[in-house]
Write a protein that holds these residues in place. Structure first.
Motif, PDB file in Angstrom:
ATOM      1  N   TRP A  28       4.984   1.514  -1.362  1.00  0.00           N
ATOM      2  CA  TRP A  28       3.951   1.682  -0.541  1.00  0.00           C
ATOM      3  C   TRP A  28       3.206   0.403   0.080  1.00  0.00           C
ATOM      4  O   TRP A  28       3.352  -0.955  -0.534  1.00  0.00           O
ATOM      5  N   THR A  29       3.019   0.197   1.269  1.00  0.00           N
ATOM      6  CA  THR A  29       2.171  -0.925   1.693  1.00  0.00           C
ATOM      7  C   THR A  29       0.726  -0.519   2.015  1.00  0.00           C
ATOM      8  O   THR A  29       0.095  -1.455   2.027  1.00  0.00           O
ATOM      9  N   GLY A  30       0.395   0.783   1.873  1.00  0.00           N
ATOM     10  CA  GLY A  30      -1.146   1.197   1.993  1.00  0.00           C
ATOM     11  C   GLY A  30      -1.469   1.116   0.383  1.00  0.00           C
ATOM     12  O   GLY A  30      -1.539   2.200  -0.054  1.00  0.00           O
ATOM     13  N   LEU A  31      -1.828  -0.009   0.084  1.00  0.00           N
ATOM     14  CA  LEU A  31      -1.896  -0.022  -1.495  1.00  0.00           C
ATOM     15  C   LEU A  31      -3.429   0.833  -1.591  1.00  0.00           C
ATOM     16  O   LEU A  31      -3.499   0.844  -2.912  1.00  0.00           O
TER      17      LEU A  31
ATOM     18  N   ASP B  96      -9.584 -13.966  -6.070  1.00  0.00           N
ATOM     19  CA  ASP B  96     -10.126 -13.183  -4.670  1.00  0.00           C
ATOM     20  C   ASP B  96      -9.143 -11.991  -4.418  1.00  0.00           C
ATOM     21  O   ASP B  96      -8.007 -12.112  -4.082  1.00  0.00           O
ATOM     22  N   PRO B  97     -10.218 -10.871  -4.446  1.00  0.00           N
ATOM     23  CA  PRO B  97      -9.592  -9.689  -4.350  1.00  0.00           C
ATOM     24  C   PRO B  97      -8.804  -9.415  -3.008  1.00  0.00           C
ATOM     25  O   PRO B  97      -7.826  -8.975  -3.090  1.00  0.00           O
ATOM     26  N   TRP B  98      -9.437  -9.970  -1.911  1.00  0.00           N
ATOM     27  CA  TRP B  98      -8.970  -9.631  -0.707  1.00  0.00           C
ATOM     28  C   TRP B  98      -7.556 -10.241  -0.533  1.00  0.00           C
ATOM     29  O   TRP B  98      -6.437  -9.570  -0.024  1.00  0.00           O
ATOM     30  N   LEU B  99      -7.409 -11.679  -1.001  1.00  0.00           N
ATOM     31  CA  LEU B  99      -6.294 -12.217  -0.980  1.00  0.00           C
ATOM     32  C   LEU B  99      -5.175 -11.565  -1.739  1.00  0.00           C
ATOM     33  O   LEU B  99      -3.956 -11.738  -1.539  1.00  0.00           O
ATOM     34  N   ARG B 100      -5.565 -11.355  -3.107  1.00  0.00           N
ATOM     35  CA  ARG B 100      -4.829 -10.828  -3.776  1.00  0.00           C
ATOM     36  C   ARG B 100      -4.076  -9.415  -3.530  1.00  0.00           C
ATOM     37  O   ARG B 100      -2.852  -9.304  -3.612  1.00  0.00           O
ATOM     38  N   ASP B 101      -4.873  -8.763  -2.773  1.00  0.00           N
ATOM     39  CA  ASP B 101      -4.428  -7.218  -2.294  1.00  0.00           C
ATOM     40  C   ASP B 101      -3.417  -7.433  -1.086  1.00  0.00           C
ATOM     41  O   ASP B 101      -2.432  -7.077  -0.968  1.00  0.00           O
ATOM     42  N   LEU B 102      -4.082  -8.460  -0.216  1.00  0.00           N
ATOM     43  CA  LEU B 102      -3.051  -8.929   0.734  1.00  0.00           C
ATOM     44  C   LEU B 102      -1.677  -9.279   0.364  1.00  0.00           C
ATOM     45  O   LEU B 102      -0.588  -8.852   0.890  1.00  0.00           O
TER      46      LEU B 102
ATOM     47  N   ALA C  29      -0.226  -9.001  -2.573  1.00  0.00           N
ATOM     48  CA  ALA C  29       0.353  -7.669  -3.224  1.00  0.00           C
ATOM     49  C   ALA C  29       1.119  -6.785  -2.120  1.00  0.00           C
ATOM     50  O   ALA C  29       2.320  -6.355  -2.180  1.00  0.00           O
ATOM     51  N   ARG C  30       0.478  -6.325  -0.953  1.00  0.00           N
ATOM     52  CA  ARG C  30       0.787  -5.536   0.053  1.00  0.00           C
ATOM     53  C   ARG C  30       2.221  -6.421   0.916  1.00  0.00           C
ATOM     54  O   ARG C  30       3.123  -5.695   1.136  1.00  0.00           O
ATOM     55  N   LEU C  31       1.864  -7.743   0.935  1.00  0.00           N
ATOM     56  CA  LEU C  31       3.070  -8.461   1.726  1.00  0.00           C
ATOM     57  C   LEU C  31       4.392  -8.485   0.771  1.00  0.00           C
ATOM     58  O   LEU C  31       5.248  -8.370   1.355  1.00  0.00           O
ATOM     59  N   VAL C  32       4.219  -8.622  -0.551  1.00  0.00           N
ATOM     60  CA  VAL C  32       5.184  -8.638  -1.279  1.00  0.00           C
ATOM     61  C   VAL C  32       5.813  -7.328  -1.555  1.00  0.00           C
ATOM     62  O   VAL C  32       6.997  -7.119  -1.232  1.00  0.00           O
ATOM     63  N   ALA C  33       5.274  -6.147  -1.298  1.00  0.00           N
ATOM     64  CA  ALA C  33       5.738  -4.788  -1.295  1.00  0.00           C
ATOM     65  C   ALA C  33       6.313  -4.617  -0.011  1.00  0.00           C
ATOM     66  O   ALA C  33       7.396  -3.710   0.024  1.00  0.00           O
ATOM     67  N   ALA C  34       6.274  -5.433   1.089  1.00  0.00           N
ATOM     68  CA  ALA C  34       6.767  -5.039   2.243  1.00  0.00           C
ATOM     69  C   ALA C  34       8.057  -5.958   2.419  1.00  0.00           C
ATOM     70  O   ALA C  34       8.641  -5.838   3.476  1.00  0.00           O
TER      71      ALA C  34
ATOM     72  N   ARG D 292       4.070 -16.984   3.243  1.00  0.00           N
ATOM     73  CA  ARG D 292       3.252 -17.862   3.728  1.00  0.00           C
ATOM     74  C   ARG D 292       2.867 -17.702   5.303  1.00  0.00           C
ATOM     75  O   ARG D 292       1.435 -17.764   5.770  1.00  0.00           O
ATOM     76  N   GLY D 293       3.763 -17.329   5.996  1.00  0.00           N
ATOM     77  CA  GLY D 293       3.480 -17.137   7.753  1.00  0.00           C
ATOM     78  C   GLY D 293       2.779 -16.073   7.862  1.00  0.00           C
ATOM     79  O   GLY D 293       1.755 -16.089   8.469  1.00  0.00           O
ATOM     80  N   LYS D 294       2.926 -14.821   7.159  1.00  0.00           N
ATOM     81  CA  LYS D 294       2.107 -13.671   7.106  1.00  0.00           C
ATOM     82  C   LYS D 294       0.797 -13.925   6.602  1.00  0.00           C
ATOM     83  O   LYS D 294      -0.341 -13.319   7.117  1.00  0.00           O
ATOM     84  N   ILE D 295       0.658 -14.802   5.715  1.00  0.00           N
ATOM     85  CA  ILE D 295      -0.884 -15.026   4.887  1.00  0.00           C
ATOM     86  C   ILE D 295      -1.388 -15.657   5.987  1.00  0.00           C
ATOM     87  O   ILE D 295      -2.663 -15.515   6.139  1.00  0.00           O
TER      88      ILE D 295
END
Lengths: 102, 189, 189
Positions: free
Chosen positions: C97-100, C114-120, C122-127, C172-175
């Motif tokens: 899933w990328t739509g976590l 930081d929930p937002w960064l954490r979710d981001l 997690a999503r990026l790792v999943a992708a 890092r780039g995507k963040i």
């Protein structure tokens, strides 16, 4: 410490599976271990031979008890497998329904 | 679009048992089950006819709730049949052959509860009914390294299906269900 | 010299080998978080991850005789679940899933900083592509050194190191891009 690496460790921290996981593993293990006896059960054959040879009522009762216990074991195994596969189907369906969510 | 995979075969109805038995023999032949079984690392074979079910039921304890419920379930059954194979590796059977063989289980008397397909998997549940009662259930699960067909014939109450674990997708029988033996009220599921 | 904990674990392994189901349950308890987390972080699908985790432990039971210590059990389980998770994505249509927001998270013991960064993240790792994702999981969930990861995945150490380097650069780039597009505001907190 590299901030990204620290955050990765946090994001990827180990988590417990959902409650009951261990029980589910054990249930599958028990279902797998309860294999039905072969269609000709050596113990039943032995008991039948004893009954024929000695004509003892005890041997006949023992034969019936063994056959009954083995039939019960087969019944439980069959229902366990049915439950497992119904649960599998349910999980697959839930997974596909989740993927339909926009 | 989800393709439908059906693996569940349910035999229904004591009166129809010979026909169902014939269906299952044909299904096994279509799947070339004996050849598949020869390749399997583990096999499960269960055949319980009404006499064996009665014998087994006699050894279920009415003082243990789970066994007591099983006794109730078994009372209406005429046959339970399970075939399950576990293979060393994926790709030991042909999913297309399974889909084709299961096509014979479609008809007005069958209710397809669910069927699910994935790249190398099928899972499905079919109920057979006469419009008022569930007469049997077929469950088929084709996984990459495991193939299972379950067939239960007899009169099955929807509550018994829940007991079997089918919490999902059991259709609401919009019919007056006959009460269970023992006077329990009829219920729509 | 073994600690009391090691002695207890060794005892559980020995008893499990002798068929003691409670001892096997203890082994499951000790290692279930590790096994499940690898499957979950790689597959990002709770049901499939649980199934892979269950299969891994059932495989453990069949192979207890080949294991000598708890360290061996842990490394053996890690190897099995890694390969089973990779196999799962190869043969099934399950993709992370990328739509976590639609993938229920397993329980976490402490709240994220930081929930937002954490979710981001997690999503990026999943992708991440499959291999990169597993490298990151083994490095940052399991704390394995590149040489150990290389041995587990049968890859050259250089490949593991460069793979990790590229994965981190990608993240890092995507963040940076996501952070630039969504600057920190009160609404996000």
């Amino acid at each position: 410490m590299n901030d990204l690496e620290a955050r990765l460790r946090e994001v990827l921290a180990r988590r417990e599976p959902s409650p009951g996981f261990r029980g589910r593993v054990l249930a599958r293990l028990q279902a797998q271990r309860r294999r039905p006896a072969r269609r000709i059960w050596p113990a039943a054959v032995l008991a039948a031979s004893l009954a024929l040879a000695a004509g003892l009522p005890f041997a006949r009762r023992e034969l019936n008890r063994r056959q009954g216990e083995q039939a019960k074991a087969q019944l439980i195994l069959a229902l366990d497998i049915t439950q497992q596969k119904l649960a599998l189907t349910e999980r697959r369906l839930a997974a596909l329904q989740e993927r339909k969510i926009p | 679009m989800i393709r439908r995979a059906l693996l569940i075969a349910l035999l229904l109805g004591a009166g129809l048992a010979p026909a169902f038995a014939q269906d299952i023999r044909e299904l096994l032949a279509a799947l070339d089950w004996e050849r598949l079984a020869a390749k399997a690392k583990e096999k499960v074979t269960v055949d319980l006819d009404s006499s064996m079910l009665k014998l087994a039921s006699g050894f279920l304890s009415s003082s243990k709730p789970e066994e007591a419920r099983t006794r109730e379930l078994v009372k209406g059954l005429s046959h339970i049949w399970v075939r399950s194979l576990e293979f060393e590796k994926p790709g030991e059977y042909d999913l297309a052959a399974i889909d084709k063989a299961l096509a014979s289980f479609r008809g007005p008397e069958w209710k397809k509860i669910v069927d699910v397909s994935a790249k190398q998997e099928r899972a499905g549940v079919y109920l057979r009914s006469d419009g008022e009662r569930i007469l049997g259930i077929v469950v088929v699960a084709a996984e990459p390294e495991e193939l299972t067909v379950v067939q239960i014939a007899g009169s099955i109450h929807p509550e018994d299906l829940k007991m079997l674990g089918g919490q999902f997708g059991i259709p609401k029988m919009e019919l007056d269900m006959k009460p269970r033996r023992g006077g329990r009220p009829a219920k729509d599921e | 010299m073994t600690s009391a904990a090691d002695a207890g674990t060794e005892s559980a392994l020995a008893r499990a080998r002798a068929g003691d189901e409670a001892a096997f349950a203890e082994l499951v308890r000790r290692h279930q978080a590790m096994v499940y987390s690898i499957a979950w972080h790689y597959l990002r699908h709770r049901d499939v991850a649980e199934e892979v985790a269950q299969d891994t432990f059932l495989h453990l039971f069949r192979n207890l005789d080949h294991l000598e210590s708890d360290a061996h059990v842990e490394s053996w389980l890690r190897r099995v679940v890694v390969h089973r998770a990779i196999d799962q994505t190869r043969r099934a249509r399950y993709r992370p899933w990328t739509g976590l927001e639609h993938a229920p998270e397993p329980t976490q013991s402490s709240p994220p900083a930081d929930p937002w960064l954490r979710d981001l993240l997690a999503r990026l790792v999943a992708a991440l592509p499959g291999r990169a994702r597993m490298l990151v999981i083994l490095r940052y969930q399991e704390g394995l050194e590149p040489a150990d990861i290389a041995a587990l995945l049968a890859l050259p150490v250089g490949t593991v190191k460069s793979g990790l380097h590229r994965a981190l650069a990608l993240l890092r780039g995507k963040i940076r891009r996501e952070t630039a597009a969504h600057p920190v505001t009160e609404a996000r907190r």
